[in-house]
Design a protein around this motif. Structure first.
Motif, PDB file in Angstrom:
ATOM      1  N   ARG A 242       0.848  -1.189   0.000  1.00  0.00           N
ATOM      2  CA  ARG A 242       0.000   0.000   0.000  1.00  0.00           C
ATOM      3  C   ARG A 242       0.891   1.249   0.000  1.00  0.00           C
ATOM      4  O   ARG A 242       1.751   1.412   0.863  1.00  0.00           O
TER       5      ARG A 242
ATOM      6  N   ALA B 180     -10.101  -3.834   6.971  1.00  0.00           N
ATOM      7  CA  ALA B 180     -11.434  -3.336   7.353  1.00  0.00           C
ATOM      8  C   ALA B 180     -12.212  -2.787   6.167  1.00  0.00           C
ATOM      9  O   ALA B 180     -13.353  -2.362   6.322  1.00  0.00           O
ATOM     10  N   GLY B 181     -11.582  -2.771   4.986  1.00  0.00           N
ATOM     11  CA  GLY B 181     -12.279  -2.245   3.810  1.00  0.00           C
ATOM     12  C   GLY B 181     -12.276  -0.738   3.760  1.00  0.00           C
ATOM     13  O   GLY B 181     -13.107  -0.132   3.084  1.00  0.00           O
ATOM     14  N   LEU B 182     -11.338  -0.116   4.464  1.00  0.00           N
ATOM     15  CA  LEU B 182     -11.265   1.344   4.462  1.00  0.00           C
ATOM     16  C   LEU B 182     -10.213   1.873   3.504  1.00  0.00           C
ATOM     17  O   LEU B 182     -10.245   3.041   3.128  1.00  0.00           O
ATOM     18  N   LEU B 183      -9.256   1.041   3.151  1.00  0.00           N
ATOM     19  CA  LEU B 183      -8.213   1.438   2.203  1.00  0.00           C
ATOM     20  C   LEU B 183      -8.089   0.368   1.132  1.00  0.00           C
ATOM     21  O   LEU B 183      -8.214  -0.825   1.411  1.00  0.00           O
ATOM     22  N   MET B 184      -7.815   0.821  -0.070  1.00  0.00           N
ATOM     23  CA  MET B 184      -7.651  -0.122  -1.177  1.00  0.00           C
ATOM     24  C   MET B 184      -6.180  -0.527  -1.246  1.00  0.00           C
ATOM     25  O   MET B 184      -5.311   0.338  -1.157  1.00  0.00           O
ATOM     26  N   PRO B 185      -5.894  -1.823  -1.392  1.00  0.00           N
ATOM     27  CA  PRO B 185      -4.484  -2.200  -1.544  1.00  0.00           C
ATOM     28  C   PRO B 185      -3.925  -1.691  -2.877  1.00  0.00           C
ATOM     29  O   PRO B 185      -4.655  -1.694  -3.872  1.00  0.00           O
TER      30      PRO B 185
ATOM     31  N   ALA C 182     -11.297  -8.463  -1.021  1.00  0.00           N
ATOM     32  CA  ALA C 182     -11.484  -7.066  -0.607  1.00  0.00           C
ATOM     33  C   ALA C 182     -11.628  -6.129  -1.789  1.00  0.00           C
ATOM     34  O   ALA C 182     -12.336  -5.117  -1.706  1.00  0.00           O
ATOM     35  N   LEU C 183     -10.957  -6.433  -2.878  1.00  0.00           N
ATOM     36  CA  LEU C 183     -11.024  -5.549  -4.045  1.00  0.00           C
ATOM     37  C   LEU C 183     -12.317  -5.733  -4.824  1.00  0.00           C
ATOM     38  O   LEU C 183     -12.888  -4.775  -5.335  1.00  0.00           O
TER      39      LEU C 183
ATOM     40  N   PRO D 223     -15.928  -5.054  -1.722  1.00  0.00           N
ATOM     41  CA  PRO D 223     -15.640  -4.300  -0.489  1.00  0.00           C
ATOM     42  C   PRO D 223     -16.853  -4.165   0.435  1.00  0.00           C
ATOM     43  O   PRO D 223     -16.706  -4.183   1.659  1.00  0.00           O
ATOM     44  N   ASP D 224     -18.055  -4.041  -0.136  1.00  0.00           N
ATOM     45  CA  ASP D 224     -19.245  -3.889   0.720  1.00  0.00           C
ATOM     46  C   ASP D 224     -19.535  -5.163   1.502  1.00  0.00           C
ATOM     47  O   ASP D 224     -19.882  -5.103   2.689  1.00  0.00           O
TER      48      ASP D 224
ATOM     49  N   ARG E  66     -17.162  -5.423   4.360  1.00  0.00           N
ATOM     50  CA  ARG E  66     -17.448  -4.548   5.503  1.00  0.00           C
ATOM     51  C   ARG E  66     -18.478  -5.143   6.456  1.00  0.00           C
ATOM     52  O   ARG E  66     -18.460  -4.826   7.648  1.00  0.00           O
ATOM     53  N   THR E  67     -19.382  -5.988   5.941  1.00  0.00           N
ATOM     54  CA  THR E  67     -20.373  -6.596   6.835  1.00  0.00           C
ATOM     55  C   THR E  67     -19.725  -7.663   7.723  1.00  0.00           C
ATOM     56  O   THR E  67     -20.267  -8.018   8.758  1.00  0.00           O
TER      57      THR E  67
ATOM     58  N   PHE F 119     -14.712  -2.817  13.318  1.00  0.00           N
ATOM     59  CA  PHE F 119     -13.468  -2.047  13.381  1.00  0.00           C
ATOM     60  C   PHE F 119     -13.534  -0.994  14.480  1.00  0.00           C
ATOM     61  O   PHE F 119     -14.482  -0.216  14.547  1.00  0.00           O
TER      62      PHE F 119
ATOM     63  N   PRO G   4     -11.119   2.037  15.611  1.00  0.00           N
ATOM     64  CA  PRO G   4      -9.881   2.805  15.452  1.00  0.00           C
ATOM     65  C   PRO G   4      -9.312   3.186  16.819  1.00  0.00           C
ATOM     66  O   PRO G   4      -9.959   2.965  17.852  1.00  0.00           O
TER      67      PRO G   4
ATOM     68  N   ALA H 134     -16.953   2.322   7.227  1.00  0.00           N
ATOM     69  CA  ALA H 134     -16.774   0.882   7.501  1.00  0.00           C
ATOM     70  C   ALA H 134     -18.089   0.117   7.437  1.00  0.00           C
ATOM     71  O   ALA H 134     -18.121  -1.071   7.727  1.00  0.00           O
ATOM     72  N   SER H 135     -19.162   0.804   7.087  1.00  0.00           N
ATOM     73  CA  SER H 135     -20.464   0.132   6.983  1.00  0.00           C
ATOM     74  C   SER H 135     -20.753  -0.209   5.524  1.00  0.00           C
ATOM     75  O   SER H 135     -20.136   0.358   4.623  1.00  0.00           O
ATOM     76  N   PRO H 136     -21.703  -1.107   5.294  1.00  0.00           N
ATOM     77  CA  PRO H 136     -22.046  -1.414   3.892  1.00  0.00           C
ATOM     78  C   PRO H 136     -22.948  -0.358   3.254  1.00  0.00           C
ATOM     79  O   PRO H 136     -23.382  -0.544   2.126  1.00  0.00           O
TER      80      PRO H 136
ATOM     81  N   ARG I 176     -13.706   7.406   0.060  1.00  0.00           N
ATOM     82  CA  ARG I 176     -13.911   6.273   0.958  1.00  0.00           C
ATOM     83  C   ARG I 176     -13.054   5.075   0.555  1.00  0.00           C
ATOM     84  O   ARG I 176     -12.470   4.410   1.394  1.00  0.00           O
ATOM     85  N   TRP I 177     -12.975   4.803  -0.703  1.00  0.00           N
ATOM     86  CA  TRP I 177     -12.322   3.582  -1.175  1.00  0.00           C
ATOM     87  C   TRP I 177     -11.218   3.988  -2.129  1.00  0.00           C
ATOM     88  O   TRP I 177     -11.410   4.070  -3.326  1.00  0.00           O
ATOM     89  N   ARG I 178     -10.070   4.335  -1.543  1.00  0.00           N
ATOM     90  CA  ARG I 178      -8.982   4.875  -2.373  1.00  0.00           C
ATOM     91  C   ARG I 178      -7.705   4.135  -2.085  1.00  0.00           C
ATOM     92  O   ARG I 178      -7.579   3.481  -1.072  1.00  0.00           O
TER      93      ARG I 178
END
Lengths: 318, 236
Positions: free
Chosen positions: A9, A48-53, A65-66, A69-70, A73-74, A78, A80, B84-86, B234-236
């Motif tokens: 990343r 956690a699906g907050l950042l894209m690899p 994850a890619l 992602p939705d 997240r379920t 997470f 922080p 972090a939610s769907p 959000r997804w970067r």
């Protein structure tokens, strides 16, 4: 449960995580240990699906994850480092809201809420406004929001930061109890915390995983058949005395604060008490007998002190 | 769900009420000073001036009430709950937009006592009132949309307020800009003028389809841009 391969990343030109590969099974508590800025939080945010690899693959429970992602997240809860809380809400209102935002029905959340409140020991605080809670209780509400939707994986970023010693002990109990519900990932820069709480540890340094294994094994590795002695005498005399013992396989001696520090590897069947008796017999003063530094500590100490300086302090006995 | 929580956040904080109360008080004073003067006027003229005054207050309230919707969550770190939610970005943005719209429309509804005073003492067309309030609603939909966009792209509420104000004021004064620039900019500035080109009809009791479409388009552009920006961030 979690399969990560070649995870990289970048933030601009800076590689926060480089080629990280690891896998984590179900119902494990895994610690991500590293200094601040090592890349722990980045890895957790990707999971956690907050950042894209930037490169590599991340799969949680078979979900890529890619690609999804939705769906990912379920499956994730997470927390922080700073708990994300709506301060004007009451605890039970907040947890209901988070549960529904995570895709649960009102009935599912209502069924789960009492269990979560009990697990996080929030019974007396459930109807309080979050702004009125202490830091320790806010952390607990943070954990509660991470598990209210029954995720398969719970990610806790520095869960004990800012807690007092009493709260740390309570938090450990809460974290250990999460294992019954989910796989738990914890990031920390505190070695003792990871050693106490986690089943496995991944040591991260400058974005790379530099050590990995079960906490017990890493903590015991190099300890059972070795001993660290603090001895009075000159270096040559100490070395000669140690090498004369049948219990010594190899030894490293260095001077620390005017005494000789000897890291001794014992022979098979070698005994500490015989070695100490031998040293006393030949006139070497024994100031201390300790367990040596474990592989876990050694890896972490090398990170905190720097590989070069750690190596420089060790003098190999011939 | 997002709208419900955000609305509760407005209602559980004194500042939401304080802003609405302060704006209503100011508008009441201005209505009394400028619209209800001693000079004889037709009731329709007073109502037109009321809608003119309310136009300014709706623009101001929209910027103030919408600047927090996303920027505050970013500032306090709670945006991660949504990230972090769907929940889809459009659901988050529309929810936040609806909460701010509800507050602005609540304020607009509270202004009804002013035309009611005119109604009691004069002769007012209900159609005029309907058209005027429809215009205010459409105006709010556009300005709250722009405020939501400003809040989504800004790191702090203060910056969001400034960006939102710049966007709205630019559209309000674009009639003036149209007078000092050459074509084709003149036509563009003239067309996007919120007040001069698109609201005056509502003030007079006229409903033009072009104006309705214009306000709804601004709202749509604001919401679409906000959604795109949120999804990208959000997804970067």
């Amino acid at each position: 449960m979690i399969e990560v391969e070649g995870l990289t990343r970048y933030y601009g030109d800076f590689a926060a995580v480089q080629d990280a590969t690891f896998s984590i099974g179900e119902r494990e508590i895994v610690g991500f240990l590293g200094l601040n800025g090592a890349g722990k939080s980045t890895i957790l945010k990707v999971l956690a699906g907050l950042l894209m690899p930037s490169a590599g693959t991340v799969r949680v429970g078979g979900i890529d994850a890619l690609e999804q992602p939705d769906a990912l997240r379920t499956k994730i809860g997470f927390l922080p480092e700073e708990p994300p809380l709506y301060r004007e809400m009451r605890v039970h209102e907040f947890l209901r809201w988070v549960g529904q935002a995570k895709g649960c029905s009102a009935a599912q959340v209502d069924a789960e809420l009492p269990k979560v409140i009990e697990l996080c020991d929030l019974g007396t605080m459930a109807h309080k406004v979050i702004a009125e809670l202490s830091h320790g209780y806010r952390k607990r509400v943070g954990i509660a929001q991470a598990i209210i939707h029954r995720p398969d994986v719970v990610i806790l970023d520095e869960p004990i930061s800012g807690l007092d010693p009493h709260q740390i002990v309570e938090m450990r109990q809460v974290v250990r109890s999460l294992k019954e519900r989910a796989t738990v990932l914890i990031s920390s820069h505190i070695l003792s915390e990871v050693a106490v709480t986690c089943d496995r540890v991944l040591v991260i340094h400058q974005g790379r995983i530099v050590a990995e294994g079960p906490t017990d094994e890493l903590a015991q590795e190099g300890v059972a058949d070795a001993v660290a002695l603090t001895l009075r005498g000159d270096a040559e005399g100490v070395k000669a005395a140690l090498k004369a013992s049948d219990d010594v396989d190899s030894v490293q001696v260095r001077e620390v604060d005017g005494a000789q520090r000897a890291d001794v590897k014992l022979t098979e069947g070698g005994a500490r008490e015989r070695l100490v008796a031998h040293l006393v017999e030949v006139g070497i003063g024994v100031l201390a007998v300790q367990d040596p530094v474990s592989e876990l500590e050694r890896a972490f100490l090398q990170l905190t002190r720097g590989d070069a300086s750690a190596a420089a302090t060790q003098e190999k006995a011939s | 769900m997002v709208a419900r929580r955000d609305l509760a956040a407005y209602l559980n904080n004194y500042w939401g009420y304080a802003i609405v109360a302060a704006l209503l008080m100011l508008e009441g004073l201005m209505f009394n000073a400028f619209a209800l003067t001693d000079r004889p006027k037709y009731s329709a003229q007073v109502i037109e001036e009321f809608f003119y005054l309310t136009f300014g207050f709706v623009c101001f309230a929209s910027v103030i009430l919408s600047m927090r919707v996303v920027a505050e969550e970013r500032q306090t770190g709670t945006l991660v709950l949504l990230d972090a939610s769907p929940l889809q970005p459009w659901q988050i943005i529309v929810g936040k937009y609806l909460s701010a719209m509800t507050m602005v429309m609540f304020m607009v509804a509270c202004t009804a006592y002013m035309p009611a005073l005119v109604l009691v003492n004069g002769k007012v067309s209900y159609g005029h009132l309907f058209a005027g309030y429809l215009g205010l609603g459409l105006l709010a939909s556009a300005t709250v949309g722009l405020g939501t966009l400003a809040s989504t792209i800004s790191r702090s509420q203060l910056v969001a307020g400034i960006v939102g104000a710049v966007l709205v004021v630019t559209l309000v004064v674009s009639w003036f800009l149209a007078k000092i620039v050459d074509p084709p900019l003149r036509d563009i500035f003239s067309y996007v003028s919120l007040l001069d080109r698109h609201f005056r009809g509502f003030m007079r009791g006229q409903i033009n389809t072009e104006d309705v479409v214009f306000f709804l388009s601004i709202a749509f552009v604001g919401l679409m841009s906000s959604t795109r920006f949120m999804a990208a961030r959000r997804w970067r």
